[in-house]
Design an enzyme around this catalytic site. Structure first.
Site, PDB file in Angstrom:
ATOM      1  CG  ASP A   1      89.362  15.264  -9.286  1.00 31.69           C
ATOM      2  OD1 ASP A   1      89.748  14.638  -8.295  1.00 31.69           O
ATOM      3  OD2 ASP A   1      90.109  15.550 -10.256  1.00 31.69           O
ATOM      4  CG  MET A   2      91.309  20.598 -11.035  1.00 31.66           C
ATOM      5  SD  MET A   2      90.190  21.948 -11.349  1.00 31.66           S
ATOM      6  CE  MET A   2      90.860  22.615 -12.861  1.00 31.66           C
TER       7      MET A   2
ATOM      8  CE  LYS B   1     100.446  24.189 -12.397  1.00 30.15           C
ATOM      9  NZ  LYS B   1      99.284  24.959 -11.950  1.00 30.15           N
TER      10      LYS B   1
ATOM     11  CG  HIS C   1     104.137  31.724  -3.860  1.00 29.11           C
ATOM     12  ND1 HIS C   1     104.295  31.594  -5.214  1.00 29.11           N
ATOM     13  CD2 HIS C   1     102.918  31.212  -3.564  1.00 29.11           C
ATOM     14  CE1 HIS C   1     103.210  31.036  -5.728  1.00 29.11           C
ATOM     15  NE2 HIS C   1     102.372  30.783  -4.740  1.00 29.11           N
TER      16      HIS C   1
ATOM     17  CD  GLN D   1     102.176  28.373   0.283  1.00 28.35           C
ATOM     18  OE1 GLN D   1     103.067  28.236   1.101  1.00 28.35           O
ATOM     19  NE2 GLN D   1     102.420  28.661  -0.981  1.00 28.35           N
TER      20      GLN D   1
ATOM     21  CB  ALA E   1      98.174  22.087  -9.865  1.00 26.80           C
TER      22      ALA E   1
ATOM     23  NE  ARG F   1     105.973  25.809  -0.938  1.00 21.82           N
ATOM     24  CZ  ARG F   1     105.727  25.632  -2.236  1.00 21.82           C
ATOM     25  NH1 ARG F   1     104.575  25.117  -2.638  1.00 21.82           N
ATOM     26  NH2 ARG F   1     106.606  26.004  -3.142  1.00 21.82           N
TER      27      ARG F   1
ATOM     28  CB  THR G   1     104.667  27.386 -12.326  1.00 17.72           C
ATOM     29  OG1 THR G   1     105.925  27.042 -11.743  1.00 17.72           O
ATOM     30  CG2 THR G   1     104.437  26.409 -13.467  1.00 17.72           C
TER      31      THR G   1
HETATM   32  P1  NAP Z   1      99.206  23.046  -3.035  1.00 12.77           P
HETATM   33  O1  NAP Z   1      99.375  23.538  -1.640  1.00 12.77           O
HETATM   34  O2  NAP Z   1      99.834  21.781  -3.456  1.00 12.77           O
HETATM   35  O3  NAP Z   1      97.622  22.947  -3.302  1.00 12.77           O
HETATM   36  C1  NAP Z   1      97.111  22.326  -4.450  1.00 12.77           C
HETATM   37  C2  NAP Z   1      95.597  22.330  -4.372  1.00 12.77           C
HETATM   38  O4  NAP Z   1      95.083  21.698  -5.574  1.00 12.77           O
HETATM   39  C3  NAP Z   1      95.019  21.546  -3.191  1.00 12.77           C
HETATM   40  O5  NAP Z   1      93.876  22.208  -2.735  1.00 12.77           O
HETATM   41  C4  NAP Z   1      94.640  20.216  -3.829  1.00 12.77           C
HETATM   42  O6  NAP Z   1      93.607  19.558  -3.173  1.00 12.77           O
HETATM   43  C5  NAP Z   1      94.143  20.710  -5.184  1.00 12.77           C
HETATM   44  N1  NAP Z   1      94.093  19.673  -6.202  1.00 12.77           N
HETATM   45  C6  NAP Z   1      95.112  18.899  -6.655  1.00 12.77           C
HETATM   46  N2  NAP Z   1      94.693  18.088  -7.628  1.00 12.77           N
HETATM   47  C7  NAP Z   1      93.371  18.330  -7.794  1.00 12.77           C
HETATM   48  C8  NAP Z   1      92.360  17.799  -8.633  1.00 12.77           C
HETATM   49  N3  NAP Z   1      92.628  16.833  -9.514  1.00 12.77           N
HETATM   50  N4  NAP Z   1      91.099  18.288  -8.533  1.00 12.77           N
HETATM   51  C9  NAP Z   1      90.816  19.258  -7.634  1.00 12.77           C
HETATM   52  N5  NAP Z   1      91.721  19.796  -6.803  1.00 12.77           N
HETATM   53  C10 NAP Z   1      92.989  19.331  -6.883  1.00 12.77           C
HETATM   54  O7  NAP Z   1      99.675  24.158  -4.076  1.00 12.77           O
HETATM   55  P2  NAP Z   1      99.968  25.724  -3.836  1.00 12.77           P
HETATM   56  O8  NAP Z   1     101.374  25.883  -3.397  1.00 12.77           O
HETATM   57  O9  NAP Z   1      98.864  26.319  -3.043  1.00 12.77           O
HETATM   58  O10 NAP Z   1      99.923  26.241  -5.347  1.00 12.77           O
HETATM   59  C11 NAP Z   1      98.690  26.673  -5.937  1.00 12.77           C
HETATM   60  C12 NAP Z   1      98.817  26.623  -7.445  1.00 12.77           C
HETATM   61  O11 NAP Z   1      99.862  27.484  -7.877  1.00 12.77           O
HETATM   62  C13 NAP Z   1      99.160  25.250  -8.026  1.00 12.77           C
HETATM   63  O12 NAP Z   1      98.508  25.146  -9.271  1.00 12.77           O
HETATM   64  C14 NAP Z   1     100.660  25.304  -8.225  1.00 12.77           C
HETATM   65  O13 NAP Z   1     101.042  24.413  -9.250  1.00 12.77           O
HETATM   66  C15 NAP Z   1     100.842  26.751  -8.619  1.00 12.77           C
HETATM   67  N6  NAP Z   1     102.110  27.374  -8.274  1.00 12.77           N
HETATM   68  C16 NAP Z   1     102.574  27.329  -6.996  1.00 12.77           C
HETATM   69  C17 NAP Z   1     103.754  27.979  -6.674  1.00 12.77           C
HETATM   70  C18 NAP Z   1     104.297  27.963  -5.270  1.00 12.77           C
HETATM   71  O14 NAP Z   1     105.484  28.305  -5.109  1.00 12.77           O
HETATM   72  N7  NAP Z   1     103.485  27.643  -4.267  1.00 12.77           N
HETATM   73  C19 NAP Z   1     104.463  28.690  -7.664  1.00 12.77           C
HETATM   74  C20 NAP Z   1     103.938  28.733  -8.954  1.00 12.77           C
HETATM   75  C21 NAP Z   1     102.749  28.083  -9.248  1.00 12.77           C
HETATM   76  P3  NAP Z   1      93.906  18.483  -1.976  1.00 12.77           P
HETATM   77  O15 NAP Z   1      94.101  19.319  -0.736  1.00 12.77           O
HETATM   78  O16 NAP Z   1      92.672  17.658  -1.965  1.00 12.77           O
HETATM   79  O17 NAP Z   1      95.148  17.736  -2.361  1.00 12.77           O
HETATM   80  N1  GDD Z   2     111.013  19.023  -2.265  1.00 11.60           N
HETATM   81  C1  GDD Z   2     112.343  18.922  -2.054  1.00 11.60           C
HETATM   82  N2  GDD Z   2     112.810  18.056  -1.091  1.00 11.60           N
HETATM   83  N3  GDD Z   2     113.189  19.681  -2.782  1.00 11.60           N
HETATM   84  C2  GDD Z   2     114.517  19.590  -2.531  1.00 11.60           C
HETATM   85  C3  GDD Z   2     115.034  18.734  -1.554  1.00 11.60           C
HETATM   86  C4  GDD Z   2     114.144  17.933  -0.806  1.00 11.60           C
HETATM   87  O1  GDD Z   2     114.524  17.151   0.053  1.00 11.60           O
HETATM   88  N4  GDD Z   2     116.375  18.891  -1.540  1.00 11.60           N
HETATM   89  C5  GDD Z   2     116.691  19.786  -2.461  1.00 11.60           C
HETATM   90  N5  GDD Z   2     115.561  20.223  -3.076  1.00 11.60           N
HETATM   91  C6  GDD Z   2     115.522  21.191  -4.179  1.00 11.60           C
HETATM   92  C7  GDD Z   2     114.734  20.706  -5.387  1.00 11.60           C
HETATM   93  O2  GDD Z   2     115.536  19.826  -6.187  1.00 11.60           O
HETATM   94  C8  GDD Z   2     114.447  22.062  -6.071  1.00 11.60           C
HETATM   95  O3  GDD Z   2     115.546  22.443  -6.852  1.00 11.60           O
HETATM   96  C9  GDD Z   2     114.325  23.030  -4.893  1.00 11.60           C
HETATM   97  O4  GDD Z   2     114.842  22.348  -3.735  1.00 11.60           O
HETATM   98  C10 GDD Z   2     112.887  23.469  -4.594  1.00 11.60           C
HETATM   99  O5  GDD Z   2     112.086  22.305  -4.510  1.00 11.60           O
HETATM  100  P1  GDD Z   2     110.552  22.394  -4.010  1.00 11.60           P
HETATM  101  O6  GDD Z   2     110.485  23.112  -2.718  1.00 11.60           O
HETATM  102  O7  GDD Z   2     109.988  21.011  -4.094  1.00 11.60           O
HETATM  103  O8  GDD Z   2     109.873  23.375  -5.073  1.00 11.60           O
HETATM  104  P2  GDD Z   2     109.963  23.428  -6.666  1.00 11.60           P
HETATM  105  O9  GDD Z   2     110.794  24.630  -7.018  1.00 11.60           O
HETATM  106  O10 GDD Z   2     110.349  22.127  -7.245  1.00 11.60           O
HETATM  107  O11 GDD Z   2     108.446  23.672  -7.073  1.00 11.60           O
HETATM  108  C11 GDD Z   2     107.652  24.637  -6.364  1.00 11.60           C
HETATM  109  O12 GDD Z   2     107.766  25.891  -6.993  1.00 11.60           O
HETATM  110  C12 GDD Z   2     107.287  25.937  -8.349  1.00 11.60           C
HETATM  111  C13 GDD Z   2     107.548  27.357  -8.870  1.00 11.60           C
HETATM  112  O13 GDD Z   2     108.864  27.471  -9.295  1.00 11.60           O
HETATM  113  C14 GDD Z   2     106.211  24.114  -6.389  1.00 11.60           C
HETATM  114  O14 GDD Z   2     105.430  24.945  -5.572  1.00 11.60           O
HETATM  115  C15 GDD Z   2     105.618  24.151  -7.793  1.00 11.60           C
HETATM  116  O15 GDD Z   2     104.241  23.839  -7.729  1.00 11.60           O
HETATM  117  C16 GDD Z   2     105.823  25.566  -8.349  1.00 11.60           C
HETATM  118  O16 GDD Z   2     105.279  25.653  -9.647  1.00 11.60           O
END
Ligand code: NAP
Ligand code: GDD
Length: 344
Positions: A62-63, A158, A184, A14, A86, A189, A129
């Site tokens: 790959d990481m 992390k 976000h 994303q 990640a 997503r 995060t």
């Molecule tokens: P995402 O949609 O799950 O994307 C993760 C990316 O990492 C994908 O391109 C995936 O590749 C790649 N990847 C996973 N394992 C890898 C490996 N071993 N080597 C190389 N590439 C690898 O995550 P995102 O939501 O865009 O988030 C981006 C970053 O911000 C992540 O590090 C996440 O933990 C962090 N983060 C996200 C949020 C959020 O709310 N979105 C909040 C805080 C921090 P593939 O497509 O091949 O799987």
């Molecule tokens: N995925 C998921 N599926 N979550 C659920 C569900 C379900 O069916 N039902 C309830 N939840 C609750 C989870 O228990 C969590 O409390 C909340 O919804 C958000 O879950 P996710 O959307 O999976 O996100 P996350 O908060 O665990 O993690 C995301 O945000 C982090 C930043 O705070 C990811 O993007 C992480 O990579 C990121 O670091």
């Protein structure tokens, strides 16, 4: 003057896809790290720029594979590295803790070491995060000074990434910033994160493809922002005179239950809640049918209950401020879902 070169790991995800577009628009040459997969997984970047953009390049790696990172970094010689790769799913990290540690902790070190061994001066953004925080009651709003106490294998991996980044900054004078980003979301997503699961589920319920959405913890509170705004903060961090760590958040928090209510309301369905715990159900007030049911398979062994960020430092230093409200986020995700525009 030649264009700045950025290397984005996680470019197929994303954030990586939005950041690639953002940097290309700014005139950067963008290099992305991609993994070899047997099924094609580039839908977030293919239709955007990568089929045709002359300044965009993809490299296999790959990481967890230091050789590949050394190679890619030596080929790109990036001015800026955005480490977004990640295993990013918290619940799945309980099932694959070893792999999560390899990619999300050791992977960060592999990338920093590659830059150090090659003697480069690349600025480095680390995707930290809000899962570093415990989410305990009374702690919110969380800011840069709130103590870390992760609750999952993902969070602790992390934490290693956060600390090793700080250590390279202190030990070697690297320009490294940790972005402590709160959740976000967007139509891009992944569909097993709760917001996308809900917006897709609502459309499937409306279209009769499924009866209800099975969810886990409805009480969890998250500070949900809009992903394209958050990737701008990553860029801004690397443009500052000195490297620092920043919380990036909206400052508003809502429950999973509220997200589901709003998403159904967008599709014209009013939901009332009945029952408690695993018996709780969201009922369509018109038909009396359950459209949300609690399914314990989505409960986590350990949960971060309450996240709400205080991004005042990012506002002061970076001039960064979110504009998309919770209501607007649900609406834009639902609109995209209804038009079939979300990532599969
Ligand atoms: P995402 O949609 O799950 O994307 C993760 C990316 O990492 C994908 O391109 C995936 O590749 C790649 N990847 C996973 N394992 C890898 C490996 N071993 N080597 C190389 N590439 C690898 O995550 P995102 O939501 O865009 O988030 C981006 C970053 O911000 C992540 O590090 C996440 O933990 C962090 N983060 C996200 C949020 C959020 O709310 N979105 C909040 C805080 C921090 P593939 O497509 O091949 O799987
Ligand atoms: N995925 C998921 N599926 N979550 C659920 C569900 C379900 O069916 N039902 C309830 N939840 C609750 C989870 O228990 C969590 O409390 C909340 O919804 C958000 O879950 P996710 O959307 O999976 O996100 P996350 O908060 O665990 O993690 C995301 O945000 C982090 C930043 O705070 C990811 O993007 C992480 O990579 C990121 O670091």
């Amino acid at each position: 003057m030649s264009a700045k070169r950025a290397l984005i790991t996680g470019i197929t995800g994303q954030d990586g896809s939005y950041l690639a577009e953002f940097l290309l628009d700014k005139g950067y040459e963008v290099h992305g790290l991609v993994r070899r997969t047997s099924s094609f997984n580039r839908q977030r970047i293919d239709d955007l720029y990568f089929k045709k953009h002359k300044d965009a390049w993809l490299h296999y790696g790959d990481m967890t594979d230091m050789n590949s990172l050394l190679h890619v970094v030596s080929v790109c010689k990036p001015d800026e590295v955005y480490n977004l790769a990640a295993q990013s799913h918290v619940q799945i990290s309980f099932e694959v803790p070893y792999y999560t540690a390899l990619s999300d902790a050791i992977g960060v070190q592999n990338l920093l070491e590659s830059i150090r061994i090659l003697g480069l001066h690349s600025k480095f953004y680390q995707a930290s995060t809000s899962e570093l925080f415990s989410g305990a009651p009374g702690e919110a709003p969380q800011n840069e000074k709130t103590p870390f106490k992760p609750r999952s294998p993902y969070g602790v991996a992390k934490l290693y990434g956060y600390e090793i980044s700080r250590i390279y900054r202190e030990a070697y004078g690297f320009f490294v910033c940790n972005g402590i980003l709160f959740n976000h979301e967007s139509p891009r997503r992944g569909s097993n994160f709760v917001t996308r699961k809900i917006t897709r589920g609502v459309v499937d319920v409306v279209q009769g493809k499924q009866d209800h959405i099975p969810l886990g913890n409805l009480h969890a509170h998250r500070d949900w922002g809009y992903a394209p705004e958050y990737v701008e903060s990553m860029y801004l961090m690397l443009q500052q005179p000195t490297p620092e760590d920043y919380v990036v958040a909206t400052g508003e928090t809502h429950s999973v239950r509220e997200f589901a209510e709003k998403a159904f309301a967008h599709a014209g369905i009013e939901v009332r809640w009945e029952g408690e715990g695993v018996e709780e159900k969201g009922i369509d007030t018109k038909t009396g049918k359950a459209v949300v049911v609690v399914d314990p398979q989505f409960f986590r062994p350990n949960e971060v209950d309450h996240l709400c960020g205080d991004a005042s430092y990012a506002k002061e230093k970076l001039g960064w401020q979110p504009t998309v409200t919770f209501e607007a986020l649900v609406s834009l995700m639902m609109e995209a879902e209804l038009k079939g525009e979300g990532t599969l």
